[in-house]
Design a protein around this motif. Structure first.
Motif, PDB file in Angstrom:
ATOM      1  N   LYS A 377       0.828  -1.211   0.000  1.00  0.00           N
ATOM      2  CA  LYS A 377       0.000   0.000   0.000  1.00  0.00           C
ATOM      3  C   LYS A 377       0.864   1.264   0.000  1.00  0.00           C
ATOM      4  O   LYS A 377       0.524   2.269  -0.643  1.00  0.00           O
ATOM      5  N   LYS A 378       1.979   1.238   0.717  1.00  0.00           N
ATOM      6  CA  LYS A 378       2.870   2.396   0.742  1.00  0.00           C
ATOM      7  C   LYS A 378       3.489   2.641  -0.634  1.00  0.00           C
ATOM      8  O   LYS A 378       3.623   3.777  -1.076  1.00  0.00           O
ATOM      9  N   VAL A 379       3.862   1.546  -1.309  1.00  0.00           N
ATOM     10  CA  VAL A 379       4.429   1.659  -2.656  1.00  0.00           C
ATOM     11  C   VAL A 379       3.400   2.253  -3.601  1.00  0.00           C
ATOM     12  O   VAL A 379       3.695   3.159  -4.395  1.00  0.00           O
ATOM     13  N   ASP A 380       2.164   1.769  -3.500  1.00  0.00           N
ATOM     14  CA  ASP A 380       1.114   2.261  -4.382  1.00  0.00           C
ATOM     15  C   ASP A 380       0.821   3.738  -4.111  1.00  0.00           C
ATOM     16  O   ASP A 380       0.626   4.521  -5.044  1.00  0.00           O
ATOM     17  N   LYS A 381       0.817   4.127  -2.851  1.00  0.00           N
ATOM     18  CA  LYS A 381       0.570   5.527  -2.494  1.00  0.00           C
ATOM     19  C   LYS A 381       1.665   6.430  -3.052  1.00  0.00           C
ATOM     20  O   LYS A 381       1.392   7.517  -3.576  1.00  0.00           O
ATOM     21  N   HIS A 382       2.905   5.963  -2.969  1.00  0.00           N
ATOM     22  CA  HIS A 382       4.026   6.732  -3.497  1.00  0.00           C
ATOM     23  C   HIS A 382       3.860   6.946  -5.003  1.00  0.00           C
ATOM     24  O   HIS A 382       4.060   8.046  -5.514  1.00  0.00           O
ATOM     25  N   CYS A 383       3.501   5.871  -5.698  1.00  0.00           N
ATOM     26  CA  CYS A 383       3.382   5.948  -7.158  1.00  0.00           C
ATOM     27  C   CYS A 383       2.220   6.818  -7.606  1.00  0.00           C
ATOM     28  O   CYS A 383       2.219   7.339  -8.722  1.00  0.00           O
ATOM     29  N   LYS A 384       1.234   6.962  -6.740  1.00  0.00           N
ATOM     30  CA  LYS A 384       0.063   7.748  -7.110  1.00  0.00           C
ATOM     31  C   LYS A 384       0.231   9.242  -6.845  1.00  0.00           C
ATOM     32  O   LYS A 384      -0.634  10.029  -7.216  1.00  0.00           O
ATOM     33  N   GLN A 385       1.306   9.615  -6.192  1.00  0.00           N
ATOM     34  CA  GLN A 385       1.550  11.035  -5.978  1.00  0.00           C
ATOM     35  C   GLN A 385       1.678  11.735  -7.329  1.00  0.00           C
ATOM     36  O   GLN A 385       2.333  11.231  -8.234  1.00  0.00           O
ATOM     37  N   THR A 386       1.077  12.882  -7.463  1.00  0.00           N
ATOM     38  CA  THR A 386       0.953  13.550  -8.761  1.00  0.00           C
ATOM     39  C   THR A 386       2.276  13.711  -9.491  1.00  0.00           C
ATOM     40  O   THR A 386       2.416  13.342 -10.656  1.00  0.00           O
ATOM     41  N   TRP A 387       3.293  14.235  -8.798  1.00  0.00           N
ATOM     42  CA  TRP A 387       4.550  14.505  -9.483  1.00  0.00           C
ATOM     43  C   TRP A 387       5.231  13.211  -9.911  1.00  0.00           C
ATOM     44  O   TRP A 387       5.700  13.078 -11.040  1.00  0.00           O
ATOM     45  N   ASN A 388       5.268  12.251  -9.002  1.00  0.00           N
ATOM     46  CA  ASN A 388       5.916  10.985  -9.327  1.00  0.00           C
ATOM     47  C   ASN A 388       5.203  10.269 -10.467  1.00  0.00           C
ATOM     48  O   ASN A 388       5.816   9.675 -11.344  1.00  0.00           O
TER      49      ASN A 388
END
Length: 439
Positions: A377-388
């Motif tokens: 879930k943390k990986v998915d949240k990171h990837c969903k950040q707008t800039w990333n």
């Protein structure tokens, strides 16, 4: 010659009993309309036998008694006893209610062996045992009824994770269906209120297949069997903003190593070799080093089997294999992990390592209570950040190779030059012409 004459007489009698030509279609329609559960032709079955034949449990007459399905009969009987004990109704009540619709149940099947056609009592026994087991599986998937032991192979949390997915798959096979009338009749005897709620069973099935549910409870109408309900669920539209937000959680897909790297996640080797030593911190995903050789596949397959069937041992290895398969899609992913010292490849080719993880992870599941699920879930949240997300898409689309990078740069340069020329032209048009020099 006598046999030929008998055949002629038989056909002639059938022909005479047929309805008039202009009404024959309407007369035959009810016969065909009763059928909803069919046998798959051999020509279709040969394409993929396992897609059509139940591998774990039988429902209904077509595969009842199959040698490899017999172990589940004990669990069916066990579930029947729990169902009856909880309902506090005598078995005879259920038998009598289904007996009233026995012929309708038989008519639901395209063809029945004579043993079921002639022995209605045995047919009803099968319908009750299979129907109660199916209801118990549907009920316990979301919320346990708490009258099963924690070590129960089917109805414990362990069973939900490792065994129920197989049952769920078998439930969706056309030859393995129960008429919806079986479930509605059993539930109406258990509780009169369910008879008034025609959508009760549909909702039970919907919750079983849709983990996140819908923003509103859809009405599916009359359904023929569980497979028909599943089909209608797939055709439902739930496009409200609330539904989209609801659906975004819990169904995260772990991206491949290359895609994670493009989303500014760097891979690092963990400090230990423990398969549970996986964590995401500060954009760095740490994974334990692993040697992949000729023994790896057999070892993991047997460890997964042990975790699947031994209640209480945990699911750490299965979750690790699931996670690794998710981040390894191709040889490029293996190469990236190899460069970081995470995978030591003794198989010879990166492609072989990718194929190994893709094959051993079949039917593996990620335990939602595991630490890996939290990392997921943390990986998915990171990837969903707008800039990333924007940067990853840009890199994935335009910078995968030198030619695409050159094309992108050329397009930007052309845009800038075109824009400058456009502004220069406008200025020339708007500016007054230069006066000739004075003599």
């Amino acid at each position: 010659m006598a046999e030929k004459d008998d055949w002629v007489v038989t056909v002639k009698e059938e022909w005479e009993r047929m309805a008039p030509s202009d009404t024959i279609g309407a007369a035959e329609k009810p016969h065909w309309d009763k059928r909803s559960i069919y046998r798959i032709p051999e020509s279709v079955m040969d394409q993929n036998m396992k897609a059509y034949k139940p591998q774990f449990v039988s429902f209904g007459p077509y595969h009842h008694g199959g040698h490899h399905l017999k172990p589940m009969e004990e669990h069916k009987h066990h579930a029947l006893l729990h169902f009856l004990k909880r309902s506090n109704k005598p078995l005879e009540s259920y038998v009598n209610s289904l007996a009233e619709v026995a012929q309708s149940l038989k008519d639901s099947y395209e063809s029945l062996d004579l043993v079921w056609e002639r022995d209605t009592s045995r047919f009803l026994q099968m319908m009750i045992v299979d129907g109660c087991f199916m209801i118990e599986v549907l009920r316990n998937f979301k919320e346990a009824t708490n009258d099963y032991a924690d070590s129960d192979p089917i109805f414990s949390n362990h069973g939900k994770l490792h065994i129920v997915p197989y049952i769920q798959r078998d439930m969706l096979m056309l030859e393995n269906q129960l008429p919806m009338l079986v479930l509605t009749t059993l539930l109406s005897v258990e509780n009169e209120e369910t008879k008034k709620n025609e959508e009760f069973v549909n909702k039970l099935i919907l919750k079983f297949f849709c983990r996140n549910g819908f923003s509103h409870e859809p009405r599916l109408g009359k359904c023929l069997h569980l497979l028909d309900v599943r089909r209608k669920i797939l055709l439902l539209e739930d496009t409200s903003s609330d539904a989209k937000r609801h659906d975004s959680g819990g169904n995260e897909i772990i991206r491949s190593a290359m895609e994670l790297n493009e989303a500014r996640i760097n891979f690092r080797k963990s400090n230990t070799q423990s398969l549970e030593d996986i964590a995401l911190k500060g954009g760095k995903l740490r994974l334990p080093p692993i040697l992949v050789d000729d023994t790896t596949e057999s070892m993991f397959l047997n460890l997964i089997a042990f975790e699947r069937f031994h209640v209480g041992v945990g699911n750490a290895v299965t979750s690790y294999v699931f996670f690794m398969d998710s981040i390894i899609d191709s040889a490029k992913d293996v190469s990236l992990l190899h460069d970081e010292g995470i995978i030591q490849n003794a198989l010879g080719s990166d492609k072989a390592v990718a194929a190994l993880f893709n094959s051993i992870s079949k039917d593996a599941t990620l335990d939602p209570a595991s630490s890996l699920d939290r990392v997921h879930k943390k990986v998915d949240k990171h990837c969903k950040q707008t800039w990333n997300k924007w940067k990853a898409n840009l890199k994935h689309t335009y910078f995968r190779n030198p030619w695409s990078t050159f094309s992108f740069a050329a397009a930007i340069l052309l845009f800038v030059l075109t824009n400058n020329i456009h502004h220069l032209a406008i200025q020339m048009i708007r500016s007054p012409p230069l006066s000739p020099p004075m003599p």
